[in-house]
Every structure is written in C-alpha cells, then in structure tokens.
Design an enzyme around this catalytic site. Sequence first.
Site, PDB file in Angstrom:
ATOM      1  N   ALA A  33      -8.321 -19.558   6.793  1.00 29.25           N
ATOM      2  CA  ALA A  33      -9.076 -20.724   7.224  1.00 29.25           C
ATOM      3  C   ALA A  33      -9.690 -20.873   8.485  1.00 29.25           C
ATOM      4  CB  ALA A  33      -8.341 -22.040   6.372  1.00 29.25           C
ATOM      5  N   ASN A  50      -4.505 -32.269  -0.134  1.00 28.47           N
ATOM      6  CA  ASN A  50      -3.349 -32.230   0.943  1.00 28.47           C
ATOM      7  C   ASN A  50      -2.736 -33.689   0.991  1.00 28.47           C
ATOM      8  OD1 ASN A  50      -3.545 -29.625   1.036  1.00 28.47           O
ATOM      9  ND2 ASN A  50      -4.567 -29.438   2.849  1.00 28.47           N
ATOM     10  N   HIS A  78      -4.484 -36.159  -4.377  1.00 30.91           N
ATOM     11  CA  HIS A  78      -2.699 -36.119  -4.552  1.00 30.91           C
ATOM     12  C   HIS A  78      -2.167 -37.270  -3.465  1.00 30.91           C
ATOM     13  CE1 HIS A  78      -3.130 -32.194  -6.516  1.00 30.91           C
ATOM     14  NE2 HIS A  78      -3.861 -33.028  -7.157  1.00 30.91           N
ATOM     15  N   SER A 101      -7.171 -23.153  -1.215  1.00 31.29           N
ATOM     16  CA  SER A 101      -6.531 -23.589  -2.550  1.00 31.29           C
ATOM     17  C   SER A 101      -6.552 -22.471  -3.665  1.00 31.29           C
ATOM     18  CB  SER A 101      -7.444 -25.061  -3.133  1.00 31.29           C
ATOM     19  OG  SER A 101      -6.966 -25.146  -4.413  1.00 31.29           O
ATOM     20  N   CYS A 121      11.729 -56.762  -2.898  1.00 31.28           N
ATOM     21  CA  CYS A 121      11.957 -57.082  -4.427  1.00 31.28           C
ATOM     22  C   CYS A 121      13.343 -56.155  -4.743  1.00 31.28           C
ATOM     23  CB  CYS A 121      10.715 -56.997  -5.331  1.00 31.28           C
ATOM     24  SG  CYS A 121      10.416 -55.165  -5.793  1.00 31.28           S
TER      25      CYS A 121
END
Length: 260
Positions: free
Chosen positions: A241, A105, A124, A198, A160
């Site tokens: 969950a 996550n 990730h 998942s 930049c």
Amino acid sequence: MTEQAIEQAAAILSRAKRIVVFTGAGISTESGIPDFRSPGGVWDRFDPTEFTYQRFLSSEDARRKYWSLSKLFYEPLVSANPNPGHDAVVALERWGRLDCIVTQNIDGLHQRAGSSPDRVIELHGTALSVSCLSCRKRHSREEVQARVEAGEEVPRCEGCGGIMKPDTISFGQPMPERETAEAFRRAENCDLCWVIGSSLVVTPAAHVPVAAVNAGAKLIILNGSETPLDEAADVVLRGKAGEVAPRLIERARALAGETA
Ligand code: NAD
C-alpha cells in the site's frame, strides 16, 4: 504487478468523483501493526475463538486474559505512525475526490495522518477508547490501560462498577448500526470503491465493496494477496500500500492534467 495495471487503475481514478476508500489491516502493516491473516499475523499466534464477545461478557477469566494480552496489541498500535499509504488517502481527500474512508481498522491512523475525522467511518470501532457496558460512560484507553499496567487485572467502571471493554468490535459483537448503515449508503452512491489492504473475508464489512459494485461503481483492489473479490474488480494491484497508493495518485493526477 504490471505498469499496465497501474495505468488502468490511474485512468479509472482520474475520472472518479466520489471515491469510497475501503481499508483493512494491510494499510497499517507498514506502520508496524501486524495484520490478522498474513503469515505471522495475529491469528497465527492466538485462537480467535478465545476472544469472542460472548466469552468476554460471561467470564471474568476471559476478561482477565483479554486485558493481560491487551498490552501486546495496544503498545504497537499507539506507538505506530501513519505511513505513505495513509498519506495517499489524505492526498485523495485534498484533491477533492474522496467521499469517505470506510475502515475496518481500529488504530486511528487515518485521522492521525490528516484525513478529516468526519470522513472516516470506523466499522469495527476504535482501540483508542473504552466504554462501560452498563452505563456507557466513555473513558480514554490510555487512562484505563495505565490502570491495567498498574496491576488492575480487570478494570471496572469507576462510576457504576460495570464491565468495561475497549470500543472495538469483537467476534460475535453486533456491528455499530449508524456506521454500518452509513458505510453501505456511501458505497451505494460512490462511483469508485478503492480497497487498500484487506483480505475481504471479514463480513459484513467485506460486503461494503460488493454493495458498491452492485450499484454500478468501479472497483480497484490494492492488496498484498488474493481476495475473494478479485474477479469482480476492474483492476487488481498486487503490492505494498505504502508504495503503490502514492504512485497511483500521482499518475491519476497527471492523467487528469493536474500536478500534485
Ligand atoms: P486481514 O488481516 O484479514 O488482511 C490484511 C490483508 O492485507 C491481507 O490480505 C494482506 O495480504 C494484506 N496486506 C498486508 N500488508 C500489506 C501491505 N503493506 N500493502 C497491501 N496489502 C497488505 O485484515 P482485514 O481485512 O482488515 O480484516 C481483519 C480484521 O482485523 C478487521 O476487522 C480489523 O478490524 C482488524 N485488525 C485491525 C488492525 C488495525 O487496526 N491496524 C490490525 C489487525 C487487525
């Protein structure tokens, strides 16, 4: 899901000493953040091939589209609060059984729930910051998102002039080396890997629980739907969950002779 499955999982949990919790988008759906693969999830509404890293790098149009859609993803993410699933993982750490959380996550909700940041491995990346791809300067996402809201279609680095991108890992983008190596090292040394929310189809992330099993760890999968690893699991818990994880911890602590 049967009471027997809860009982089996609680027995495993009560004996484990070094637990790696592996989480995915499913732990955050009860916080109001849609996952990618459930019906009505993100990939039902958008084509993932339009959002690859290569397209982002090579086309100003792709970057414009990315940033214009970013509000849709970012708003629900920052306004979300942790739910009882995240709280259960915090309880596991306070109990002294958690080695680390390996999460796919990008929402920062484990840390916001109270999990120690140094125990959260974000495979990730995170949606909460933005980096310049040239000079690597890091900016807060809030600040850059405010520029986008104010009309800047494709924000550029103020230092930049380089291309800026949220610190999430897009399709086609290399995984962060340090986090990936650390996740596999921890998985190979844990005695239980507990997957929460998942689909286990995104690789190489989904290879983390496989590495744990191959090294001899137990595997518990708590997910709303089937996963390709269900057959390798010691126990599969099908449910939400936020409902099942707290029950499981409470039962495991009772079996270990402790009260919450
Ligand atoms: P996924 O969308 O592929 O799968 C989510 C799984 O969670 C599904 O199998 C679903 O059945 C299950 N699920 C949904 N709600 C649940 C609940 N309340 N309780 C238990 N299970 C539930 O997600 P993934 O496996 O994490 O992989 C998708 C990728 O998307 C990851 O790379 C991740 O980075 C990214 N993502 C992250 C977020 C977030 O940060 N919250 C949200 C969407 C996608």
